[in-house]
Design an enzyme around this catalytic site. Structure first.
Site, mmCIF file in Angstrom:
data_model
loop_
_atom_site.group_PDB
_atom_site.id
_atom_site.type_symbol
_atom_site.label_atom_id
_atom_site.label_comp_id
_atom_site.label_asym_id
_atom_site.label_seq_id
_atom_site.Cartn_x
_atom_site.Cartn_y
_atom_site.Cartn_z
ATOM 1 N N LEU A 128 5.998 8.436 -5.081
ATOM 2 C CA LEU A 128 5.464 9.327 -4.059
ATOM 3 C C LEU A 128 5.494 8.654 -2.705
ATOM 4 C CD1 LEU A 128 2.304 10.569 -5.964
ATOM 5 C CD2 LEU A 128 4.360 11.884 -5.513
ATOM 6 N N GLY B 122 4.519 1.347 0.559
ATOM 7 C CA GLY B 122 3.952 0.788 1.770
ATOM 8 C C GLY B 122 3.605 -0.651 1.568
ATOM 9 N N ASP C 40 -9.709 1.238 7.175
ATOM 10 C CA ASP C 40 -8.470 1.695 7.767
ATOM 11 C C ASP C 40 -8.425 3.226 7.857
ATOM 12 O OD1 ASP C 40 -6.006 1.362 8.876
ATOM 13 O OD2 ASP C 40 -4.963 1.318 6.948
#
Ligand SMILES: *[C@@H]1O[C@H](CO)[C@@H](O)[C@H](O)[C@H]1NC(C)=O
Ligand SMILES: *[C@@H]1O[C@H](CO)[C@@H](O)[C@H](O)[C@H]1NC(C)=O
Ligand SMILES: *[C@@H]1O[C@H](CO)[C@@H](O)[C@H](O)[C@H]1NC(C)=O
Ligand SMILES: *[C@@H]1O[C@H](CO)[C@@H](O)[C@H](O)[C@H]1NC(C)=O
Ligand SMILES: *[C@@H]1O[C@H](CO)[C@@H](O)[C@H](O)[C@H]1NC(C)=O
Ligand SMILES: *[C@@H]1O[C@H](CO)[C@@H](O)[C@H](O)[C@H]1NC(C)=O
Ligand SMILES: *[C@@H]1O[C@H](CO)[C@@H](O)[C@H](O)[C@H]1NC(C)=O
Ligand SMILES: *[C@@H]1O[C@H](CO)[C@@H](O)[C@H](O)[C@H]1NC(C)=O
Ligand SMILES: *[C@@H]1O[C@H](CO)[C@@H](O)[C@H](O)[C@H]1NC(C)=O
Length: 738
Positions: free
Chosen positions: A436, A439, A555
């Site tokens: 999907l 990173g 984050d």
């Protein structure tokens, strides 16, 4: 070294090559002829020229060759007669190549450094011909302060340098730059031209005593051996090398591939042969006899069967029977065995019964051994796997987690510890198509559990041991959180080298994608923007205060805010593999709000320097009373003046550089909820509208975009930038205003 001179020489060589290429006619020199006996020419055609046998598709005289390129002339005015094709002297033909006479470039000096001999060399195949220099040739230079270049048309140049100062340095048989150097040649080379030059200004005087001459040449690598200093001293080196090292030329038929030739009905391959496309870099094909066949694949009636039984080297000792393409070997009546010299041979048959018994017994024994070996193999393999999984489980804090769970720290019911096997099955063994997103954190896969639940499985990067306890904490905390706007962690797996986390699957992609133009934007009404902002703020506020242990999302950004089927906000990526550092009141939520308001990216290099960083840009615009110019037109249209002013102020406070002056998440959430109440557009709450848009979005917004987050996403606000260039979506120009 004098590089200027070398450059000049280099240019000179190229010029020379180009000017000479048109007039160059190649090679004179001694002719070697090698006999090859085979019945290979077309009937009625001359098959020999001197000692050279000329196989079809080559031929001498009209009707004897396949196409103009294969025409051979036999020059009988010299003795022995010379086999010529164009400017080439052909020495021998083989199935896929022919050998041509060579030429060697040389340069010789006298003891004072005067040049006494300087001969270049070259060879040329017609550019349109189906011939090319074989890559079994090499370019070789022998000498001690020299370099040689060769130029191949249309635009290829290469060469090498050989150096040495004493004869002792030179090693027989070694062409690695001391006294001798070699380079390989490119595919499909049809022309070369080479000459030699000195590297130094001493004009060879210091090495003349053992190296009076330097040579460079092309030639079949296998045929040349470097004999060290004795080659330098051999006055016959040039003649000897030209005679013993031919140039190998590859040939193919036509300029069509097998398929093209077959379709055009011009395929030259005859019966019992097959066609192979050219691998020489020159378009064309070759015909090859089938296995067990030999002869002329280019001529009627094609290749013929090999009678293997007539071959004295045949291994059959018994009754040999030739078959098309092969042969069989058996034993005479009354004998058993395979009849092969290297096999069981033939042995006299014993009475039938014991033989059957024996072979039955042997067969069974063999079978038993096989089964045993297989069983042992699996047992050992399984044992190793179990061991490995245990090791990883330990390394990833499995025991710690188990301990915590048993001491009732976690909500045991909802934390499922998945097995490695379960997740392997769920992701179809981590298939590429299931990815999907990728990173800095690792990779996220879509998984389907055995109970048909769709999940997102995050495979972290390799962790170091100090992070493990934090990771365990995180898992336990997250499983305790049950908030409708937080992505649910379903469980984890610790048996693999890196921990795997299993989350609920959120189908509609990231807020980042929606804002910056992936999917349609009709969905992003002012009302919806405000709702998403309020939901996210609410969730964060809850995490900060409502849970027993405060959780700080390190984050917060639009790429970490996911949307489900109903566009419900789901905050994701709690930096599960990151330590929980207490940022007092995270500034980045302000950036998300600014993004929602302006539709601009947090950091965008396309903007002018002052405007690159959205946070700074936003604050500056606010100071300069230009708020309404940077807001997205739709926001300005749909929001009320008061709302916009208030939210602008809120963003400003959130973006404050001093942490203490920022509002708490609770304040932000309350404020946003309050602002929502102002909006009472009657259509905004109609769900039908949303659902229609949702369908539209589902089509365009493929799963693969979900979690599609930039690398380095955890590195803080300053460099949120780097990965974001992928989404070059719709960014409304800020000057389009009512
Ligand atoms: C040609 O072949 C004959 C015999 O096969 C041999 O004696 C002769 O030297 C060969 N000629 C050349 C030029 O190789
Ligand atoms: C060579 O060709 C001729 C005529 O086509 C044929 O009679 C002869 O048997 C062939 N020889 C071999 C060895 O194939
Ligand atoms: C045959 O060789 C001689 C000597 O090299 C040459 O002068 C002549 O032109 C050649 N003939 C043909 C037809 O190439
Ligand atoms: C050697 O080369 C240098 C410059 O390249 C030249 O000045 C000198 O005269 C040459 N010596 C001889 C013997 O050719
Ligand atoms: C060789 O070089 C020397 C010194 O440069 C010169 O005197 C002599 O004439 C040259 N000899 C020839 C044959 O060029
Ligand atoms: C050489 O020429 C070929 C064909 O004209 C071209 O594709 C190739 O890029 C050229 N290479 C160089 C290094 O110029
Ligand atoms: C190198 O080869 C030459 C000729 O084959 C031979 O005379 C010489 O002894 C060899 N040198 C070494 C070091 O093997
Ligand atoms: C090399 O061959 C050519 C032509 O065959 C001949 O003139 C010359 O003398 C030969 N050189 C040596 C050193 O044998
Ligand atoms: C093959 O060569 C012929 C002429 O020799 C030329 O007309 C044709 O275009 C070439 N075809 C290809 C595919 O290169």
């Amino acid at each position: 070294m004098n590089f200027t001179r070398n450059t000049e020489l280099f240019l000179f060589l190229i010029m020379l090559a180009i000017t000479q290429s048109t007039s160059q006619s190649t090679t004179t020199g001694d002719v070697i002829t090698i006999t090859k006996t085979a019945n290979v020419t077309k009937p009625g055609c001359q098959s020999q020229c001197g000692n050279v046998t000329i196989p079809y598709p080559f031929g001498i005289g009209p009707g004897c060759f396949l196409s103009e390129w294969f025409e051979i002339t036999c020059n009988t005015s010299v003795n022995p007669p010379r086999t010529q094709s164009g400017g080439l002297i052909i020495l021998e033909f083989t199935d896929y190549t022919f050998r041509v006479a060579n030429k060697v470039a040389s340069r010789c000096y006298d003891p004072f450094g005067n040049i006494t001999e300087d001969k270049p060399a070259g060879a040329r195949l017609d550019r349109a011909s189906p011939f090319s220099f074989s890559q079994k040739n090499q370019f070789t230079l022998i000498g001690c302060d020299d370099f040689a270049l060769y130029v191949g048309l249309p635009n290829f140049t290469s060469g090498c340098i050989a150096l040495c100062s004493k004869p002792e340095e030179v090693v027989n048989g070694s062409c690695s730059g001391v006294g001798c150097c070699q380079t390989s040649i490119p595919k499909a080379l049809k022309f070369y031209y080479t000459s030699v030059a000195s590297m130094t200004d001493t004009n060879h005087t210091t090495i003349w005593s053992f190296d009076p001459c330097t040579y460079s040449f092309f030639g079949e690598q296998e045929r040349f051996t470097f004999n060290g200093v004795s080659d330098f001293m051999d006055p016959n080196f040039r003649n000897r090398t030209m005679a013993s090292v031919p140039i190998l030329v590859d040939w193919v038929v036509g300029n069509l591939s097998c398929r093209e030739a077959r379709n055009a009905g011009v395929l030259a391959c005859q019966a019992n042969s097959w066609c192979v496309d050219s691998d020489t870099g020159v378009p064309g094909y070759r015909c090859i006899c089938n296995n067990g066949y030999e002869g002329q694949p280019y001529l009627e009636p094609g290749c013929h069967d090999i009678n293997e039984c007539a071959d004295p080297n045949n291994l059959c000792n018994g009754v040999c029977t030739n078959t098309p393409g092969s042969y069989t070997c058996s034993c005479e009546d009354g004998y058993v065995g395979d009849g092969l010299k290297n096999g069981r041979g033939c042995a006299k048959k014993k009475s039938e019964f014991p033989v059957i018994k024996l072979s039955l017994g042997m067969g069974f024994g063999f079978f038993a051994i096989l089964v045993g070996i297989r069983w042992l193999y699996f047992v050992i393999k399984k044992k190793n796997l179990v061991k490995l999984r245990k090791k990883f489980f330990q390394q990833n804090g499995g025991f710690l987690l188990k301990q915590r769970i048993t001491t009732n720290e976690g909500n045991v019911d909802s934390t499922k510890v998945f097995t490695a096997l379960e997740l392997e099955k769920a992701t179809n063994n981590y298939a590429e198509v299931r990815i999907l997103g990728r990173g800095g954190y690792g990779t996220v896969y879509k998984g389907i559990l055995t109970d048909q639940r769709v999940v997102a499985i995050k495979k972290s990067r390799v962790m170091d041991e100090t992070q493990i306890e934090l990771f365990i904490n995180e898992v336990i905390i997250l499983t305790k959180v049950n908030h409708r706007n937080v992505v649910k962690l379903l469980g984890c797996c610790l048996e693999t080298e890196v921990p795997l986390l299993v989350y609920e699957y959120v189908s509609n992609g990231t807020l980042y994608n929606h804002i910056h133009g992936i999917g349609t934007m009709t969905w992003l009404s002012w009302e919806n923007r405000l709702r998403v902002a309020a939901e996210a703020a609410g969730a964060l506020s809850y995490l900060h205060s409502a849970t027993s242990t405060p959780i700080f999302h390190r984050d917060v950004k639009s790429a970490n805010i996911l949307l489900d089927d109903n566009y419900t906000t789901k905050i994701a990526d709690f930096g599960a593999s990151y330590p929980l550092i207490k940022h007092k009141f995270p500034r980045s939520f302000g950036v998300v709000l600014a993004e929602l308001l302006t539709g601009k990216k947090p950091l965008c290099m396309d903007r002018i320097e002052d405007e690159r960083n959205l946070a700074t840009y936003f604050i500056m615009s606010l100071k300069g009373d230009r708020l309404f110019q940077i807001l997205e037109p739709r926001v300005v249209r749909e929001g009320t003046l008061e709302q916009l002013q208030q939210i602008g102020e809120l963003v400003k406070r959130c973006l404050n550089l001093t942490g203490d002056e920022r509002p708490t998440m609770k304040e932000v959430a309350t404020k946003l909820e309050g602002l929502r109440k102002f909006t009472q557009h009657p259509w905004a709450s109609q769900h039908g509208d949303d659902e229609e848009n949702a369908n539209l979005l589902n089509v365009e917004n493929q799963e693969t975009d979900l979690y599609d987050e930039p690398i380095n996403q955890h590195s803080g606000i300053g460099d949120i930038s780097s990965g974001f260039s992928i989404n070059t979506g719709l960014v409304y120009p800020s000057n389009i205003l009512r």
